[in-house]
Design an enzyme around this catalytic site. Structure first.
Site, PDB file in Angstrom:
ATOM      1  N   GLY A   1      15.683  35.330 -38.639  1.00  0.00           N
ATOM      2  CA  GLY A   1      14.822  36.494 -38.451  1.00  0.00           C
ATOM      3  C   GLY A   1      15.497  37.771 -38.880  1.00  0.00           C
ATOM      4  O   GLY A   1      15.351  38.817 -38.245  1.00  0.00           O
ATOM      5  N   ALA A   2      16.229  37.716 -39.993  1.00  0.00           N
ATOM      6  CA  ALA A   2      17.124  38.823 -40.365  1.00  0.00           C
ATOM      7  C   ALA A   2      16.545  39.755 -41.415  1.00  0.00           C
ATOM      8  O   ALA A   2      17.255  40.624 -41.923  1.00  0.00           O
ATOM      9  CB  ALA A   2      18.457  38.260 -40.863  1.00  0.00           C
TER      10      ALA A   2
ATOM     11  N   TYR B   1       6.171  34.254 -24.421  1.00  0.00           N
ATOM     12  CA  TYR B   1       7.381  34.867 -24.962  1.00  0.00           C
ATOM     13  C   TYR B   1       8.450  35.001 -23.883  1.00  0.00           C
ATOM     14  O   TYR B   1       9.627  34.685 -24.105  1.00  0.00           O
ATOM     15  CB  TYR B   1       7.013  36.234 -25.534  1.00  0.00           C
ATOM     16  CG  TYR B   1       8.155  37.124 -25.932  1.00  0.00           C
ATOM     17  CD1 TYR B   1       8.806  36.964 -27.150  1.00  0.00           C
ATOM     18  CD2 TYR B   1       8.571  38.171 -25.105  1.00  0.00           C
ATOM     19  CE1 TYR B   1       9.843  37.803 -27.539  1.00  0.00           C
ATOM     20  CE2 TYR B   1       9.606  39.020 -25.484  1.00  0.00           C
ATOM     21  CZ  TYR B   1      10.233  38.830 -26.693  1.00  0.00           C
ATOM     22  OH  TYR B   1      11.262  39.674 -27.075  1.00  0.00           O
TER      23      TYR B   1
ATOM     24  N   ARG C   1      14.324  42.105 -41.059  1.00  0.00           N
ATOM     25  CA  ARG C   1      13.995  43.457 -40.590  1.00  0.00           C
ATOM     26  C   ARG C   1      14.443  43.626 -39.144  1.00  0.00           C
ATOM     27  O   ARG C   1      14.893  42.681 -38.512  1.00  0.00           O
ATOM     28  CB  ARG C   1      12.490  43.703 -40.707  1.00  0.00           C
ATOM     29  CG  ARG C   1      11.648  42.641 -40.030  1.00  0.00           C
ATOM     30  CD  ARG C   1      10.158  42.853 -40.251  1.00  0.00           C
ATOM     31  NE  ARG C   1       9.787  42.739 -41.641  1.00  0.00           N
ATOM     32  CZ  ARG C   1       9.536  41.577 -42.255  1.00  0.00           C
ATOM     33  NH1 ARG C   1       9.641  40.432 -41.603  1.00  0.00           N
ATOM     34  NH2 ARG C   1       9.211  41.551 -43.530  1.00  0.00           N
TER      35      ARG C   1
ATOM     36  N   SER D   1      15.845  38.674 -24.206  1.00  0.00           N
ATOM     37  CA  SER D   1      15.041  39.838 -23.873  1.00  0.00           C
ATOM     38  C   SER D   1      15.097  40.066 -22.369  1.00  0.00           C
ATOM     39  O   SER D   1      15.270  39.120 -21.595  1.00  0.00           O
ATOM     40  CB  SER D   1      13.585  39.635 -24.297  1.00  0.00           C
ATOM     41  OG  SER D   1      12.754  40.665 -23.813  1.00  0.00           O
TER      42      SER D   1
ATOM     43  N   ASP E   1      12.395  28.618 -42.045  1.00  0.00           N
ATOM     44  CA  ASP E   1      11.363  28.536 -41.013  1.00  0.00           C
ATOM     45  C   ASP E   1      11.959  27.785 -39.837  1.00  0.00           C
ATOM     46  O   ASP E   1      12.155  26.571 -39.903  1.00  0.00           O
ATOM     47  CB  ASP E   1      10.137  27.807 -41.556  1.00  0.00           C
ATOM     48  CG  ASP E   1       9.054  27.598 -40.508  1.00  0.00           C
ATOM     49  OD1 ASP E   1       9.210  28.075 -39.373  1.00  0.00           O
ATOM     50  OD2 ASP E   1       8.045  26.924 -40.841  1.00  0.00           O
ATOM     51  N   VAL E   2      12.271  28.493 -38.752  1.00  0.00           N
ATOM     52  CA  VAL E   2      12.942  27.840 -37.627  1.00  0.00           C
ATOM     53  C   VAL E   2      12.030  26.846 -36.919  1.00  0.00           C
ATOM     54  O   VAL E   2      12.488  26.076 -36.069  1.00  0.00           O
ATOM     55  CB  VAL E   2      13.503  28.867 -36.614  1.00  0.00           C
ATOM     56  CG1 VAL E   2      14.520  29.769 -37.278  1.00  0.00           C
ATOM     57  CG2 VAL E   2      12.383  29.665 -35.953  1.00  0.00           C
TER      58      VAL E   2
ATOM     59  N   ALA F   1       9.932  31.675 -23.008  1.00  0.00           N
ATOM     60  CA  ALA F   1      10.837  31.237 -24.070  1.00  0.00           C
ATOM     61  C   ALA F   1      12.172  31.965 -24.008  1.00  0.00           C
ATOM     62  O   ALA F   1      13.246  31.361 -24.166  1.00  0.00           O
ATOM     63  CB  ALA F   1      10.183  31.448 -25.436  1.00  0.00           C
ATOM     64  N   LYS F   2      12.143  33.260 -23.752  1.00  0.00           N
ATOM     65  CA  LYS F   2      13.384  34.029 -23.658  1.00  0.00           C
ATOM     66  C   LYS F   2      14.193  33.618 -22.422  1.00  0.00           C
ATOM     67  O   LYS F   2      15.427  33.564 -22.466  1.00  0.00           O
ATOM     68  CB  LYS F   2      13.081  35.526 -23.624  1.00  0.00           C
ATOM     69  CG  LYS F   2      12.529  36.081 -24.927  1.00  0.00           C
ATOM     70  CD  LYS F   2      13.517  35.967 -26.071  1.00  0.00           C
ATOM     71  CE  LYS F   2      13.069  36.773 -27.281  1.00  0.00           C
ATOM     72  NZ  LYS F   2      14.020  36.682 -28.432  1.00  0.00           N
TER      73      LYS F   2
END
Length: 257
Positions: free
Chosen positions: A13-14, A156, A16, A144, A63-64, A159-160
């Site tokens: 995810g690098a 989300y 941006r 997060s 694509d992870v 998952a975090k």
């Protein structure tokens, strides 16, 4: 200071935001950086920016959500740099919540968990043998504050939180093999995900004891610290980088004033 001279680093995810800032920080400190993202064109733009500043970077589409794509990206990075010393799990998915929890669709829940949590698992699995072989391997995942407290976004956040658990269990497994595993938990950060929502960022800034939301560079500094020899005796931890958000409730204090 060039703490990562000779290192090979892969960041997901690098293209941006936090991922791009982290790629620039590693490169500035001497690392060879694999800039990976599902958006290969955007990844190449970030890598080109690093090279223009004198750093070493290559872009790879990754694509992870696909084991094959992850394994191909890891293999390409190792072939390019001859080693892999650091993995940064930064890729995520975050869909808006339905108005009512009972209306949340299965596919939205599944995608957030698959990209954010299972994607990191796929990357760790593929990278771990190379990190062990490096003799100084480190994994840093970007979690997060959503994984620590309630700030909305059910899938989300789950998952975090799962990333925090994976960090602890993998640290116990990988530590005897010479690999450290840690997690950074950012608060609100000014990234492209907030594009067009500047008023919302201004509104929440007052809830932070340090009086502002974070910048991608704030998170990049923490990630590189945990990946560096400066953190050689740190593993299995979750480091909040949140301007004090999880340590104080300024909104509550204001109401009592």
């Amino acid at each position: 200071m060039r703490r990562f001279e000779g290192y090979g680093v892969m960041i997901t995810g690098a293209a941006r935001g936090i991922g791009a800032a982290t790629a620039h920080r590693f490169a500035a400190e001497g690392a060879q950086v694999a800039v990976t993202d599902v958006d290969g064109r955007a990844a190449e733009k970030t890598a080109a920016g690093i090279r223009e500043q004198g750093g070493v970077a290559r872009a790879f589409t990754c694509d992870v959500g696909s084991r094959e794509s992850v394994e191909a990206a890891v293999a390409a990075a190792v072939e390019e740099f001859g080693r892999l010393d650091v993995l940064v799990n930064n890729a995520y998915a975050c869909a808006p919540d339905a108005a009512r929890f009972e209306d949340e669709p299965d596919d939205v829940w599944a995608r957030d968990l698959d990209v954010t949590l299972t994607g990191a698992y796929r990357c760790c699995r593929a990278a771990l043998p190379h990190l062990v072989a490096s003799g100084r391997g480190a994994i840093v995942s970007v979690g997060s504050v959503n994984g620590l407290q309630d700030y909305g976004n059910h899938a989300y956040s789950a998952a975090k939180a799962g990333l925090g658990s994976l960090t602890r269990t993998l640290a116990g497994h990988a530590g005897p093999r010479g690999v450290r595993v840690n997690l950074v938990a950012p608060g609100t950060v000014r990234t492209p995900a907030w594009s067009g929502r500047g008023a919302a960022l201004d509104a929440v800034s007052g809830l932070y004891p340090l009086g502002r939301v974070g910048e991608p560079e704030d998170i990049a500094a923490a990630v590189t610290f945990l990946a560096s020899p400066d953190a050689a005796w740190i593993t299995g931890v979750t480091l909040p980088v949140d301007g004090g958000l999880t340590s104080a409730n300024l909104g509550f204090r204001t109401q009592l004033a």
